[in-house]
Design a protein around this motif. Structure first.
Motif, PDB file in Angstrom:
ATOM      1  N   LEU A 188      -9.118  11.882  63.444  1.00 53.64           N
ATOM      2  CA  LEU A 188      -8.606  11.333  62.197  1.00 53.64           C
ATOM      3  C   LEU A 188      -9.680  11.375  61.114  1.00 53.64           C
ATOM      4  CD1 LEU A 188      -6.389   9.920  60.587  1.00 53.64           C
ATOM      5  CD2 LEU A 188      -7.162   7.742  61.539  1.00 53.64           C
ATOM      6  N   GLU A 189     -10.916  11.072  61.483  1.00 53.77           N
ATOM      7  CA  GLU A 189     -12.017  11.130  60.517  1.00 53.77           C
ATOM      8  C   GLU A 189     -12.279  12.559  60.049  1.00 53.77           C
ATOM      9  OE1 GLU A 189     -15.118   9.380  62.789  1.00 53.77           O
ATOM     10  OE2 GLU A 189     -14.463   7.306  62.417  1.00 53.77           O
ATOM     11  N   LEU A 190     -12.162  13.511  60.960  1.00 51.47           N
ATOM     12  CA  LEU A 190     -12.405  14.911  60.616  1.00 51.47           C
ATOM     13  C   LEU A 190     -11.271  15.521  59.815  1.00 51.47           C
ATOM     14  CD1 LEU A 190     -13.943  16.120  63.990  1.00 51.47           C
ATOM     15  CD2 LEU A 190     -15.120  16.076  61.798  1.00 51.47           C
ATOM     16  N   LEU A 191     -10.041  15.073  60.078  1.00 53.32           N
ATOM     17  CA  LEU A 191      -8.876  15.610  59.362  1.00 53.32           C
ATOM     18  C   LEU A 191      -8.751  14.914  58.011  1.00 53.32           C
ATOM     19  CD1 LEU A 191      -6.456  15.804  62.412  1.00 53.32           C
ATOM     20  CD2 LEU A 191      -7.327  17.754  61.106  1.00 53.32           C
ATOM     21  N   ALA A 192      -9.661  15.259  57.120  1.00 51.45           N
ATOM     22  CA  ALA A 192      -9.780  14.543  55.852  1.00 51.45           C
ATOM     23  C   ALA A 192      -8.591  14.751  54.925  1.00 51.45           C
ATOM     24  CB  ALA A 192     -11.067  14.986  55.141  1.00 51.45           C
ATOM     25  N   GLN A 193      -7.819  15.823  55.141  1.00 55.26           N
ATOM     26  CA  GLN A 193      -6.699  16.126  54.255  1.00 55.26           C
ATOM     27  C   GLN A 193      -5.351  15.612  54.769  1.00 55.26           C
ATOM     28  OE1 GLN A 193      -7.613  17.464  51.360  1.00 55.26           O
ATOM     29  NE2 GLN A 193      -9.695  17.541  52.178  1.00 55.26           N
ATOM     30  N   VAL A 194      -5.340  14.994  55.929  1.00 49.15           N
ATOM     31  CA  VAL A 194      -4.061  14.608  56.542  1.00 49.15           C
ATOM     32  C   VAL A 194      -3.292  13.618  55.671  1.00 49.15           C
ATOM     33  CG1 VAL A 194      -3.116  13.147  58.388  1.00 49.15           C
ATOM     34  CG2 VAL A 194      -4.479  15.121  58.955  1.00 49.15           C
ATOM     35  N   ARG A 195      -2.012  13.919  55.502  1.00 48.94           N
ATOM     36  CA  ARG A 195      -1.114  13.024  54.754  1.00 48.94           C
ATOM     37  C   ARG A 195       0.054  12.539  55.600  1.00 48.94           C
ATOM     38  NH1 ARG A 195       0.841  15.958  49.653  1.00 48.94           N
ATOM     39  NH2 ARG A 195       2.160  14.125  49.624  1.00 48.94           N
ATOM     40  N   VAL A 196       0.455  13.324  56.601  1.00 52.77           N
ATOM     41  CA  VAL A 196       1.569  12.936  57.472  1.00 52.77           C
ATOM     42  C   VAL A 196       1.101  13.020  58.918  1.00 52.77           C
ATOM     43  CG1 VAL A 196       3.898  13.481  58.262  1.00 52.77           C
ATOM     44  CG2 VAL A 196       3.314  13.734  55.835  1.00 52.77           C
ATOM     45  N   ILE A 197       1.237  11.911  59.643  1.00 51.97           N
ATOM     46  CA  ILE A 197       0.949  11.870  61.070  1.00 51.97           C
ATOM     47  C   ILE A 197       2.287  11.779  61.797  1.00 51.97           C
ATOM     48  CG2 ILE A 197      -0.221  10.648  62.932  1.00 51.97           C
ATOM     49  CD1 ILE A 197      -2.073   9.408  60.824  1.00 51.97           C
ATOM     50  N   LEU A 198       2.575  12.782  62.611  1.00 53.26           N
ATOM     51  CA  LEU A 198       3.837  12.819  63.345  1.00 53.26           C
ATOM     52  C   LEU A 198       3.591  12.435  64.800  1.00 53.26           C
ATOM     53  CD1 LEU A 198       6.781  13.505  63.916  1.00 53.26           C
ATOM     54  CD2 LEU A 198       6.142  15.932  63.987  1.00 53.26           C
ATOM     55  N   ALA A 199       4.123  11.296  65.219  1.00 58.14           N
ATOM     56  CA  ALA A 199       3.997  10.823  66.595  1.00 58.14           C
ATOM     57  C   ALA A 199       5.222  11.262  67.382  1.00 58.14           C
ATOM     58  CB  ALA A 199       3.862   9.306  66.624  1.00 58.14           C
ATOM     59  N   LEU A 200       4.999  12.057  68.433  1.00 57.89           N
ATOM     60  CA  LEU A 200       6.090  12.535  69.275  1.00 57.89           C
ATOM     61  C   LEU A 200       6.267  11.583  70.455  1.00 57.89           C
ATOM     62  CD1 LEU A 200       5.320  16.370  69.358  1.00 57.89           C
ATOM     63  CD2 LEU A 200       7.001  15.175  67.942  1.00 57.89           C
ATOM     64  N   GLY A 201       7.259  10.734  70.371  1.00 65.37           N
ATOM     65  CA  GLY A 201       7.547   9.799  71.443  1.00 65.37           C
ATOM     66  C   GLY A 201       6.913   8.435  71.235  1.00 65.37           C
ATOM     67  N   HIS A 202       7.440   7.462  71.970  1.00 63.05           N
ATOM     68  CA  HIS A 202       6.987   6.076  71.812  1.00 63.05           C
ATOM     69  C   HIS A 202       5.527   5.904  72.217  1.00 63.05           C
ATOM     70  CE1 HIS A 202       6.516   1.778  72.815  1.00 63.05           C
ATOM     71  NE2 HIS A 202       7.349   1.608  71.800  1.00 63.05           N
TER      72      HIS A 202
END
Length: 243
Positions: free
Chosen positions: A152-166
């Motif tokens: 998460l720290e390295l992915l500095a451009q991330v805007r959408v986090i998609l969680a697959l499953g509970h």
């Protein structure tokens, strides 16, 4: 100052160091024994192949704005190929959907050298080793959580986090500041995280979900359509929240 920080976080050496640490990880004795045992026993259809048999790092575009998080490598998928979601039915569903949405250059994922490239997307799993019965324990998941945090720290451009499953949803929440009220898991739901970031959720493309049609290809496509909307220059001012 912010630009210098971003450059440091996306430095290829930082990524290489993290991935090497993940591959060498032996934090959980039960998982180490299982992943190596599976790699030795194999299954008949893959008996001529050399299994990876180690922890599996994430892969994709380090400048990605979309980050997809799954549960764990499959025993005869990622644990065999060395790339998460590669070489198993769940990955077949995922990469077809990523291709249709424009996040992948091809709809199939067979092995690490098959030419697959992700565009504006990075893929990880909460747990980096294949677990028995596809069920990691809570201590095993927590032992891996530091890897997600560093990604998460390295992915500095991330805007959408998609969680697959509970399972992925639960441990993704553990990475984030506490949300009140605490959101509940649902399919194709959005949680605004502030500063133009969102948590998006989907049923996992597991064989159990796809065989029973709890998850269809159209439903999975709709999730990536939602992701594209959230990544657009003008995302919905009030994204649909169904928790």
């Amino acid at each position: 100052m912010r630009e210098k920080k971003s450059e440091a976080l996306t430095d290829p050496q930082s990524w290489a160091a993290l991935q090497a640490e993940i591959v060498a990880c032996c934090r959980c004795p039960r998982l180490v024994a299982w992943r190596e045992g599976v790699a030795q026993r194999k299954v008949a259809r893959f008996r001529e192949q050399t299994y990876w048999g180690r922890a599996v790092p994430g892969f994709g575009d380090p400048q990605a704005r979309l980050w997809v998080i799954g549960l764990a490598p499959a025993a005869h998928g990622g644990n065999r190929t060395g790339r998460v979601f590669t070489g198993d039915p769940s990955g077949d569903w995922l990469f077809r959907a990523l291709y249709r949405a424009g996040f992948a250059n091809q709809p199939i994922s067979l092995h690490r050298e098959d030419g697959l490239q992700l565009r504006d997307c990075y893929i990880s799993a909460v747990v980096r080793c294949a677990p028995p019965d596809n069920r990691p324990s809570a201590p095993e998941a927590k032992a891996c959580l530091s890897y997600l945090k560093r990604e998460l720290e390295l992915l500095a451009q991330v805007r959408v986090i998609l969680a697959l499953g509970h399972f992925a949803f639960r441990y993704t929440l553990a990475l984030l500041p506490p949300l009140r009220p605490r959101p509940r898991f649902g399919h194709n739901c959005v949680v605004p995280l502030g500063e133009g970031r969102y948590l998006l959720t989907s049923y996992h493309p597991s064989r159990r979900n796809t065989a029973t049609q709890r998850l269809t290809e159209a439903m999975l496509d709709a999730v990536f359509e939602r992701a594209l909307q959230l990544l657009s220059p003008s995302p919905p001012s009030n994204p649909l929240i169904e928790f």
